[in-house]
Write a protein that holds these residues in place. Structure first.
Motif, mmCIF file in Angstrom:
data_model
loop_
_atom_site.group_PDB
_atom_site.id
_atom_site.type_symbol
_atom_site.label_atom_id
_atom_site.label_comp_id
_atom_site.label_asym_id
_atom_site.label_seq_id
_atom_site.Cartn_x
_atom_site.Cartn_y
_atom_site.Cartn_z
ATOM 1 N N GLU A 11 0.999 -1.119 -0.029
ATOM 2 C CA GLU A 11 -0.092 0.159 0.082
ATOM 3 C C GLU A 11 0.655 1.204 -0.077
ATOM 4 O OE1 GLU A 11 -2.500 -0.064 3.243
ATOM 5 O OE2 GLU A 11 -3.723 -1.806 2.636
ATOM 6 N N ASP A 12 0.647 2.315 -0.690
ATOM 7 C CA ASP A 12 1.338 3.504 -0.915
ATOM 8 C C ASP A 12 1.545 4.111 0.440
ATOM 9 O OD1 ASP A 12 1.811 3.248 -3.500
ATOM 10 O OD2 ASP A 12 0.096 4.654 -4.210
ATOM 11 N N PRO A 13 2.558 4.796 0.746
ATOM 12 C CA PRO A 13 2.652 5.418 2.079
ATOM 13 C C PRO A 13 1.644 6.584 2.394
ATOM 14 C CG PRO A 13 4.930 5.144 1.065
ATOM 15 C CD PRO A 13 3.674 4.812 -0.016
ATOM 16 N N LEU A 14 1.347 6.917 3.527
ATOM 17 C CA LEU A 14 0.412 7.964 3.845
ATOM 18 C C LEU A 14 1.421 9.176 4.165
ATOM 19 C CD1 LEU A 14 -2.273 6.229 6.153
ATOM 20 C CD2 LEU A 14 -2.405 6.791 3.581
ATOM 21 N N GLY A 15 0.758 10.705 4.424
ATOM 22 C CA GLY A 15 1.367 11.712 4.888
ATOM 23 C C GLY A 15 2.196 12.144 3.516
ATOM 24 N N PRO A 16 2.748 13.499 3.632
ATOM 25 C CA PRO A 16 3.450 14.031 2.813
ATOM 26 C C PRO A 16 4.502 13.524 2.119
ATOM 27 C CG PRO A 16 3.899 15.207 4.767
ATOM 28 C CD PRO A 16 2.690 14.036 5.241
ATOM 29 N N ARG A 17 4.896 13.527 0.865
ATOM 30 C CA ARG A 17 5.925 12.789 0.366
ATOM 31 C C ARG A 17 7.488 13.366 0.832
ATOM 32 N NH1 ARG A 17 3.268 13.727 -4.749
ATOM 33 N NH2 ARG A 17 4.888 15.098 -5.307
ATOM 34 N N SER A 18 7.473 14.496 1.068
ATOM 35 C CA SER A 18 8.478 15.102 1.717
ATOM 36 C C SER A 18 9.303 14.387 2.845
ATOM 37 C CB SER A 18 8.529 16.642 1.908
ATOM 38 O OG SER A 18 7.622 16.795 3.079
ATOM 39 N N LYS A 19 8.191 13.564 3.513
ATOM 40 C CA LYS A 19 8.583 12.835 4.725
ATOM 41 C C LYS A 19 8.653 11.542 4.649
ATOM 42 C CE LYS A 19 7.635 16.655 7.518
ATOM 43 N NZ LYS A 19 9.077 17.076 8.245
ATOM 44 N N TRP A 20 8.508 11.067 3.308
ATOM 45 C CA TRP A 20 8.812 9.445 3.097
ATOM 46 C C TRP A 20 10.227 9.176 3.268
ATOM 47 C CZ3 TRP A 20 5.732 8.298 -2.161
ATOM 48 C CH2 TRP A 20 4.312 8.287 -1.793
ATOM 49 N N THR A 21 10.541 7.851 3.776
ATOM 50 C CA THR A 21 11.871 7.254 4.192
ATOM 51 C C THR A 21 12.246 6.942 2.752
ATOM 52 O OG1 THR A 21 10.940 5.320 4.554
ATOM 53 C CG2 THR A 21 11.152 6.893 6.176
ATOM 54 N N VAL A 22 13.667 6.675 2.666
ATOM 55 C CA VAL A 22 14.227 5.898 1.705
ATOM 56 C C VAL A 22 13.534 4.656 1.218
ATOM 57 C CG1 VAL A 22 16.275 4.849 0.692
ATOM 58 C CG2 VAL A 22 16.572 7.018 1.895
ATOM 59 N N THR A 23 13.332 3.752 2.061
ATOM 60 C CA THR A 23 12.375 2.478 2.008
ATOM 61 C C THR A 23 11.238 2.762 1.669
ATOM 62 O OG1 THR A 23 13.548 1.583 4.053
ATOM 63 C CG2 THR A 23 11.827 0.501 3.084
ATOM 64 N N GLN A 24 10.555 3.652 1.582
ATOM 65 C CA GLN A 24 9.162 4.180 1.417
ATOM 66 C C GLN A 24 9.357 4.373 -0.313
ATOM 67 O OE1 GLN A 24 7.889 6.681 4.396
ATOM 68 N NE2 GLN A 24 6.444 5.279 5.121
ATOM 69 N N ASN A 25 10.197 5.201 -0.368
ATOM 70 C CA ASN A 25 10.520 5.711 -1.831
ATOM 71 C C ASN A 25 10.643 4.757 -2.685
ATOM 72 O OD1 ASN A 25 9.669 8.427 -1.759
ATOM 73 N ND2 ASN A 25 11.677 8.842 -0.737
ATOM 74 N N LYS A 26 11.542 3.869 -2.058
ATOM 75 C CA LYS A 26 12.092 2.712 -3.043
ATOM 76 C C LYS A 26 11.030 1.541 -3.418
ATOM 77 C CE LYS A 26 16.330 1.089 -2.312
ATOM 78 N NZ LYS A 26 17.502 0.619 -1.894
ATOM 79 N N ARG A 27 10.283 1.332 -2.183
ATOM 80 C CA ARG A 27 9.045 0.393 -2.374
ATOM 81 C C ARG A 27 7.944 1.031 -3.352
ATOM 82 N NH1 ARG A 27 8.289 -2.214 3.782
ATOM 83 N NH2 ARG A 27 10.233 -3.385 3.598
ATOM 84 N N TRP A 28 7.887 2.445 -3.398
ATOM 85 C CA TRP A 28 6.770 2.981 -4.054
ATOM 86 C C TRP A 28 7.342 2.644 -5.683
ATOM 87 C CZ3 TRP A 28 6.364 6.313 -8.152
ATOM 88 C CH2 TRP A 28 5.147 6.930 -8.427
ATOM 89 N N LEU A 29 8.668 2.783 -5.972
ATOM 90 C CA LEU A 29 9.149 2.502 -7.252
ATOM 91 C C LEU A 29 9.140 1.190 -7.588
ATOM 92 C CD1 LEU A 29 12.015 5.113 -7.134
ATOM 93 C CD2 LEU A 29 10.366 5.416 -8.603
ATOM 94 N N ILE A 30 9.479 0.213 -6.621
ATOM 95 C CA ILE A 30 9.564 -1.236 -7.169
ATOM 96 C C ILE A 30 8.097 -1.540 -7.374
ATOM 97 C CG2 ILE A 30 10.066 -3.170 -6.348
ATOM 98 C CD1 ILE A 30 12.361 -2.194 -4.691
ATOM 99 N N SER A 31 7.216 -1.075 -6.716
ATOM 100 C CA SER A 31 5.742 -1.574 -6.886
ATOM 101 C C SER A 31 5.156 -1.366 -8.250
ATOM 102 C CB SER A 31 5.001 -1.110 -5.677
ATOM 103 O OG SER A 31 4.574 0.310 -6.036
ATOM 104 N N ARG A 32 5.872 -0.584 -8.830
ATOM 105 C CA ARG A 32 5.295 -0.195 -10.427
ATOM 106 C C ARG A 32 6.422 -0.511 -11.301
ATOM 107 N NH1 ARG A 32 3.316 3.147 -6.402
ATOM 108 N NH2 ARG A 32 1.304 3.973 -6.714
ATOM 109 N N ASN A 33 7.221 -1.319 -11.097
ATOM 110 C CA ASN A 33 8.268 -1.884 -11.579
ATOM 111 C C ASN A 33 9.119 -0.741 -12.405
ATOM 112 O OD1 ASN A 33 9.530 -4.102 -12.826
ATOM 113 N ND2 ASN A 33 8.324 -4.067 -14.642
#
Length: 267
Positions: A74-96
């Motif tokens: 599931e995509d992370p909640l909250g503002p993107r400026s607060k996303w962690t490295v892991t959350q950004n990486k998983r967001w990208l991986i989930s979209r190949n």
């Protein structure tokens, strides 16, 4: 690829951490294992792959226990400026999408795709294959290698090898079809196993065994093949008259007098 599409690859890597290192610490001459580093096999040679083939069922047994470990992405909640490295990486991986780089690179990539025309790309569907599909591929490959590496060849053994090769390719193809296709795949409508000589040439091995005997006798690994050069080169002192005789004499002396010199290296 199957584990990554399921979002379970990191869990798998943690579960197998230290397994091959434990085997390596035993110093077995017949099972020269090397560490599994995030699926990177750099520096491995034939004897390491052969050791890994011996350990396949044990090594991949952990996939039976990770199916329900992690919830669907599931995509992370909250503002993107607060996303962690892991959350950004998983967001990208989930979209190949490519997910390598430093923290600022990952954040910039997410922002780029978020703000692109038409909106962000959707989450790619995960692989539809099951744990049983993985188990079939692993066990069929292990059984295939066991039958390929026999020391005696009979017509019955050749028939069994041919059967095992077809089983492996069939199970592999069934699993491959259930994994989302990569964007950089050259021939999307052609099965993966038909795009690789390593797979296709497996079908030649029964004839090779019939014509030339046991495959281990033709193997280029170990002392009976290319690896012997690593022992002979330090003993080579130039191409003077009779250099071949002197080289082999020095090698035999080393085998007889030096306990650390493997006698099998020049067999």
């Amino acid at each position: 690829d199957w584990l990554k599409s399921k979002g379970k690859y990191e869990i798998f890597v943690k579960s197998v951490s230290g397994m091959l290192e434990a085997v390596q610490s035993l110093g077995l001459q017949w099972c020269k294992s090397l560490p599994y580093t995030m699926g990177n096999f750099g520096g491995w040679v034939s004897e390491n792959y052969l050791a890994f083939a011996r350990l396949l069922p044990w090594f991949y047994s952990s996939v039976n226990f990770i199916e329900s470990v992690q919830k669907p992405y599931e995509d992370p909640l909250g503002p993107r400026s607060k996303w962690t490295v892991t959350q950004n990486k998983r967001w990208l991986i989930s979209r190949n999408l490519p997910a390598s780089g430093k923290a600022k690179d990952l954040r910039a990539a997410v922002d780029k795709y978020m703000n692109q025309e038409g909106g962000p790309p959707p989450v790619c569907p995960g692989a539809s294959g099951t744990i049983q599909d993985i188990v079939k591929v692993v066990w069929s490959m292990w059984s295939m290698v066991c039958n390929l590496m026999v020391k005696e060849v009979t017509p019955e053994q050749v028939a069994e090898v041919q059967h095992q090769i077809k089983c492996f390719l069939s199970f592999y193809d069934a699993l491959d079809k259930r994994i989302p296709a990569k964007k950089n795949k050259k021939q999307k409508n052609v099965p993966t196993w038909l795009q690789s000589y390593n797979f296709v040439c497996l079908l030649n091995l029964p004839d090779v065994m019939s014509n030339y005997g046991p495959l281990p006798n033709l193997w280029e690994g170990g002392g009976q093949g290319e690896k012997v050069l690593s022992r002979l080169k330090p003993l080579h002192n130039g191409y003077r008259a009779g250099w071949q005789k002197h080289l082999l004499s020095n090698a035999l002396d080393a085998m007889a007098l030096d306990p650390s010199y493997e006698s099998s290296s020049c067999s």
